[in-house]
Design an enzyme around this catalytic site. Structure first.
Site, PDB file in Angstrom:
ATOM      1  N   GLU A 278       8.605  -4.084   3.144  1.00 59.28           N
ATOM      2  CA  GLU A 278       9.451  -5.191   3.595  1.00 59.28           C
ATOM      3  C   GLU A 278      10.777  -5.240   2.835  1.00 59.28           C
ATOM      4  O   GLU A 278      11.768  -5.761   3.338  1.00 59.28           O
ATOM      5  CB  GLU A 278       8.689  -6.517   3.418  1.00 59.28           C
ATOM      6  N   HIS A 299     -11.694  13.527   3.202  1.00 62.03           N
ATOM      7  CA  HIS A 299     -12.562  13.996   4.291  1.00 62.03           C
ATOM      8  C   HIS A 299     -12.110  13.461   5.637  1.00 62.03           C
ATOM      9  O   HIS A 299     -12.828  13.561   6.627  1.00 62.03           O
ATOM     10  CB  HIS A 299     -14.013  13.609   3.995  1.00 62.03           C
ATOM     11  N   LYS A 413       8.055 -12.471  16.044  1.00 62.20           N
ATOM     12  CA  LYS A 413       7.784 -13.917  16.118  1.00 62.20           C
ATOM     13  C   LYS A 413       8.455 -14.517  17.338  1.00 62.20           C
ATOM     14  O   LYS A 413       7.856 -15.303  18.075  1.00 62.20           O
ATOM     15  CB  LYS A 413       8.306 -14.628  14.862  1.00 62.20           C
TER      16      LYS A 413
END
Ligand code: PA5
Length: 423
Positions: A278, A299, A413
């Site tokens: 961020e 793995h 948003k």
């Protein structure tokens, strides 16, 4: 904490690295003198030494009260929960339950998660710490509304007042209004401390204290890191780390993988990912912060790291502590052919896996940074978090972006609110 960049340095030009270190030193000065972008968000730099005895006592008293309950739900998202989650996950035992159970909510909109949570809490004496700087973030606001309603069904006003603590802005936001109206206990998130830099504020300290860990030790570790990481000196690990990761970025590496060999540190990487993602991911720039747990992920993702797109470098968090590692026993039959490991402890085997993986990956063109700490405790976590915060500020300034805003977060948003019909 020991930073080892030997296996990253060999991938870059030494003169350019020296120049980059000088640049990092300049950027540290910019951070330190508050002359860079976002300089109204630098309150976190002084957090380690900003607490009086009374401040700590206030946090501890509220924590002690909450610790009498069966469980406490910490409601928050992003910087309002990751620091606490990372620290608690790193310090708590892997299996055994200890003290008050800490549950996180409001970091997801999953209906299923919250339905099961409400059900789980239905016969428990629970408390809530709701954390939101803005006081208006949808995820924690919805979760709080749901759990507050559950409390109102079961407990009287006075009990509820005893069991809810609010951490928010001093003056603004819906949570502030509710807190003042209902008289809940509260702690303030200072204007100049952004979410992802708030772990050493009450945002992180209160939940960590409720979980039973030593917040003074954490601040002590951070304070030691402050002495070291603010020094205008090329030996400063924050300068070296910021410089080398920017060198690797300029040389075409686009992903920094934080690697742990201990599942305790999985959420530490989540905290780090938010801090760097961020802060740096702006203006189409920045390293993508990702994480893996080895040897588990060797793995699943090991193939890609060794042999896939050459865009990665690794940053290994290694813990030197082998004090409680079990020793491989002798087996007369040796059907599993493991007697060659007889008498060796698991951490020794883990360390050889780490060494071997580093050798293989470095040979496969994956540079390696290694950060070692003696043990996972409050002091070292405080130290490490502060180190990463300072290095993040320096690193973002090298990239020429403002580390302290997050304009890109608004886009989702806006779209979500449009779809939900918010006025
Ligand atoms: O780092 C940040 O600023 C963000 O991740 C915020 O912490 C996150 O969006 C939550 O915001 P708030 O505390 O206002 O609810």
């Amino acid at each position: 904490m020991k930073l080892n960049i030997e296996n990253a340095l060999r991938f870059v030009n030494q003169n350019e690295y020296t120049e980059m270190c000088k640049k990092a030193q300049e950027k540290l000065t910019v951070l330190n003198t508050g002359t860079g972008e976002g300089n109204d968000f630098l309150g976190w730099i002084d957090l380690p030494n900003s607490y009086s005895d009374e401040d700590i006592e206030d946090i501890q008293n509220v924590a002690d009260r909450m610790r009498k309950l069966d469980c406490v739900v910490i409601i928050g998202i992003g910087g309002s929960y990751l620091g606490a989650k990372a620290t608690i996950e790193a310090l708590k035992p892997h299996f055994e339950k200890m003290g008050t159970e800490i549950i996180f909510a409001g970091h997801t909109l999953s209906g299923n998660y919250h339905a099961e949570l409400i059900d789980y809490l239905s016969d428990k004496q629970f408390g809530i710490v709701v954390i939101s700087k803005s006081g208006t973030t949808t995820e924690p606001a919805v979760a709080f509304r749901l759990l507050y309603a559950e409390m109102q069904k079961r407990f009287d006003k006075e009990t509820i007042r005893d069991r809810i603590v609010v951490i928010t802005d001093e003056k603004k936001g819906a949570l502030r209004t509710l807190c003042d109206k209902e008289g809940f206990d509260d702690f303030i998130i200072a204007d100049n401390v952004g979410g992802r830099f708030s772990v050493l504020s009450p945002v992180g300290l209160l939940p960590i204290a409720i979980a039973g860990f030593d917040i003074e030790e954490m601040l002590h570790g951070a304070s030691m890191a402050q002495d070291i990481c603010l020094e205008d000196n090329v030996k400063n690990p924050a300068i070296q780390y910021a410089a080398i990761r920017n060198m690797l970025y300029n040389d075409g590496k686009k992903v920094e993988l934080m690697v742990n060999y201990n599942p305790r540190l999985k959420y530490f990487a989540e905290w780090w990912k938010q801090l760097y993602g961020e802060s740096e991911g702006k203006n189409h720039k920045g390293l993508f912060p990702a994480s893996v747990s080895y040897t588990t992920d060797l793995h699943s993702l090991g193939q890609f790291v060794q042999d896939g797109s050459p865009i990665l470098f690794e940053n290994v968090l290694w813990v030197n502590d082998d004090s409680d590692a079990p020793v491989v026993p002798h087996d007369d039959e040796n059907l599993d052919k493991l007697n060659y490991l007889e008498g060796k402890n698991m951490e020794y085997i883990n360390s050889k896996a780490a060494e071997g993986t580093m050798n293989a990956h470095v040979a496969g063109n994956v540079p390696n940074i290694r950060i070692e700490m003696d043990t996972v405790d409050e002091y070292n976590l405080g130290f490490l978090m502060y180190f990463f915060e300072i290095a993040c500020g320096i690193s973002a300034y090298i990239l020429n972006v403002n580390p302290f805003n997050q304009p890109g977060v608004e886009a989702y948003k806006k779209e979500m609110f449009r779809l939900l019909g918010k006025e």
